[in-house]
Structure formats: C-alpha cells, structure tokens
Design a protein around this motif. Sequence first.
Motif, PDB file in Angstrom:
ATOM      1  N   SER A 105       0.687  -1.228  -0.107  1.00 38.45           N
ATOM      2  CA  SER A 105      -0.155  -0.083  -0.133  1.00 38.45           C
ATOM      3  C   SER A 105       0.693   1.252   0.016  1.00 38.45           C
ATOM      4  O   SER A 105       0.459   2.252  -0.237  1.00 38.45           O
ATOM      5  N   PRO A 121      -2.334   1.951  -3.522  1.00 38.06           N
ATOM      6  CA  PRO A 121      -2.539   2.897  -2.332  1.00 38.06           C
ATOM      7  C   PRO A 121      -4.062   2.867  -1.946  1.00 38.06           C
ATOM      8  O   PRO A 121      -4.844   2.472  -2.630  1.00 38.06           O
ATOM      9  N   ALA A 126      -1.648   7.552   2.910  1.00 37.03           N
ATOM     10  CA  ALA A 126      -1.110   7.979   1.815  1.00 37.03           C
ATOM     11  C   ALA A 126       0.415   7.349   1.798  1.00 37.03           C
ATOM     12  O   ALA A 126       1.080   7.147   2.527  1.00 37.03           O
ATOM     13  N   PRO A 127       0.582   6.955   0.206  1.00 35.92           N
ATOM     14  CA  PRO A 127       1.849   6.280   0.200  1.00 35.92           C
ATOM     15  C   PRO A 127       3.432   7.265   0.480  1.00 35.92           C
ATOM     16  O   PRO A 127       3.155   8.639   0.303  1.00 35.92           O
ATOM     17  N   LEU A 132       6.502   5.986  -4.123  1.00 36.32           N
ATOM     18  CA  LEU A 132       5.592   6.697  -5.319  1.00 36.32           C
ATOM     19  C   LEU A 132       6.839   6.745  -6.374  1.00 36.32           C
ATOM     20  O   LEU A 132       6.636   6.618  -7.392  1.00 36.32           O
ATOM     21  N   LEU A 138       1.201   1.021 -10.635  1.00 35.71           N
ATOM     22  CA  LEU A 138       0.355   1.599  -9.768  1.00 35.71           C
ATOM     23  C   LEU A 138      -0.951   0.985  -9.975  1.00 35.71           C
ATOM     24  O   LEU A 138      -1.437   0.922 -11.093  1.00 35.71           O
ATOM     25  N   VAL A 140      -4.801   0.566  -8.804  1.00 39.83           N
ATOM     26  CA  VAL A 140      -5.973   1.107  -7.900  1.00 39.83           C
ATOM     27  C   VAL A 140      -7.318   0.380  -7.876  1.00 39.83           C
ATOM     28  O   VAL A 140      -7.667   0.080  -9.071  1.00 39.83           O
ATOM     29  N   TRP A 150      -9.357   9.293  -6.745  1.00 36.82           N
ATOM     30  CA  TRP A 150      -8.206   8.707  -5.975  1.00 36.82           C
ATOM     31  C   TRP A 150      -7.102   8.202  -6.778  1.00 36.82           C
ATOM     32  O   TRP A 150      -5.939   8.402  -6.871  1.00 36.82           O
ATOM     33  N   GLU A 153      -5.212  11.180  -8.677  1.00 38.04           N
ATOM     34  CA  GLU A 153      -4.496  11.866  -7.534  1.00 38.04           C
ATOM     35  C   GLU A 153      -2.981  10.908  -7.355  1.00 38.04           C
ATOM     36  O   GLU A 153      -2.052  11.647  -7.417  1.00 38.04           O
ATOM     37  N   ASN A 154      -3.127   9.985  -7.260  1.00 37.73           N
ATOM     38  CA  ASN A 154      -1.714   9.093  -7.099  1.00 37.73           C
ATOM     39  C   ASN A 154      -1.085   8.918  -8.545  1.00 37.73           C
ATOM     40  O   ASN A 154       0.198   8.937  -8.349  1.00 37.73           O
ATOM     41  N   LYS A 157       1.673  11.406  -9.001  1.00 40.28           N
ATOM     42  CA  LYS A 157       2.503  11.636  -7.991  1.00 40.28           C
ATOM     43  C   LYS A 157       3.607  10.468  -8.467  1.00 40.28           C
ATOM     44  O   LYS A 157       4.870  10.414  -7.784  1.00 40.28           O
ATOM     45  N   VAL A 158       3.304   9.392  -9.236  1.00 39.82           N
ATOM     46  CA  VAL A 158       4.278   8.458  -9.619  1.00 39.82           C
ATOM     47  C   VAL A 158       5.275   9.032 -10.655  1.00 39.82           C
ATOM     48  O   VAL A 158       4.986   9.779 -11.391  1.00 39.82           O
TER      49      VAL A 158
END
Length: 203
Positions: A105, A121, A126-127, A132, A138, A140, A150, A153-154, A157-158
Amino acid sequence: MDKKGLYLPVVEEFYSLQGEGYHTGKAAWFIRVGGCEVGCSFCDEMRTWDATKYPLVDVDEIVERAAQKPARAVVVTGGEPLLYNMGPLCAKMHEHGIHCFLETSGSQPLSGDWDWICLSPKYGAAPKPEILAKANELKVIIGSEEDFIWAEENARKVSKNCLLFLQPDWNRCNAIIGRLVNYILEHPQWRVSLQTHKYMQIL
C-alpha cells in the motif's frame, strides 16, 4: 517484531500464478506476511491484519522453500510487508537468482532491494514519497466513482515510467466494470487489471 528482518510472521506460502496487474499469468512463489494497519473494507485477506496470530519464520527457511520452485520469482504480499525490514529477505533471494516482487500500500517506509514494486494505495494511508518514486506499477482498486479521482491523484505522483492499472473491487465487479471499461477508453494511459486467479479458482 524482529527489527532486523531475520524472521517474518508468515500467514502462508504457496506456488501459483500471479493473478493481477502487469505480471498476470506468471508463475511465482507467494509469501504472505501478517500485519496491516490500513484495514480496507474491501480487503479479501482480513485474516492477515493481526500478525500475532502467525509464527515468526526464519528468512533462511523461507528462501530455501522458494529456491526449490522452478519459477525464479517471489511475490511478497500481505497484509503489509513493509511493516518489516525486507532487506535480508531480498538479499538472500537475490543470492539464489530469484527476482523479488512487492505488493504494498506504500504506507510504510521502503526497505529491501526489489525487482518490481506494485503500489496499491489506500485511503487514509497516503503512500510514502520514496515508494511513489520507485513504483513500477500503480494498481488502484475501483469500487465507486470517487475511486477514479483517488486513482488520478496518485497517478500524478508516480514516475512517468510507472504503469497504471485500474482493478475492479471483486465484491462490486459486476456493478462497476462497465464504468471502468468506459473510463479506460476515455483515459487510455490506464490498463485494466482483473483478479484472474479468482476466475480460475486458484490461490
């Protein structure tokens, strides 16, 4: 808890096919460790949450069993593996020419030298930035419309090289799969991940 990572609370170990994400269909030795502080409502392995229910197993024993299998790959999952120091496990696996794949996670600090990191995540945990940055994949879980937000959003960041997967919540698959397919058609940077091991009725 063994801070050095020489012993891990093992829930189960088994030889099977990876059912999800980028490596779907590949043979691997699976190591499921106990302990998780996230507690997702859709978790299909709630039995792993309490690590005290499971015996601490010497990492050398774990590696020895993995080395006996034809596939030169292990998938370490949970629970949350990064509750523990994964450095010794990865190092010993690599000594035997075994690739190490992590399912996490991202809620805990990164440890271990991984050949592949699958980041999934979860809300409320939060990761970590270093995970990240290093995630290869990733993944989800999608069970509602809010989960697409969500996911995006992640995804922001990756790294740009990280592969993006949306996976329907197994308990809501029939209800959400149509929306998920349409979302990917509209946002083709994403791929679909299905829990194929459940369709095949294997571990």
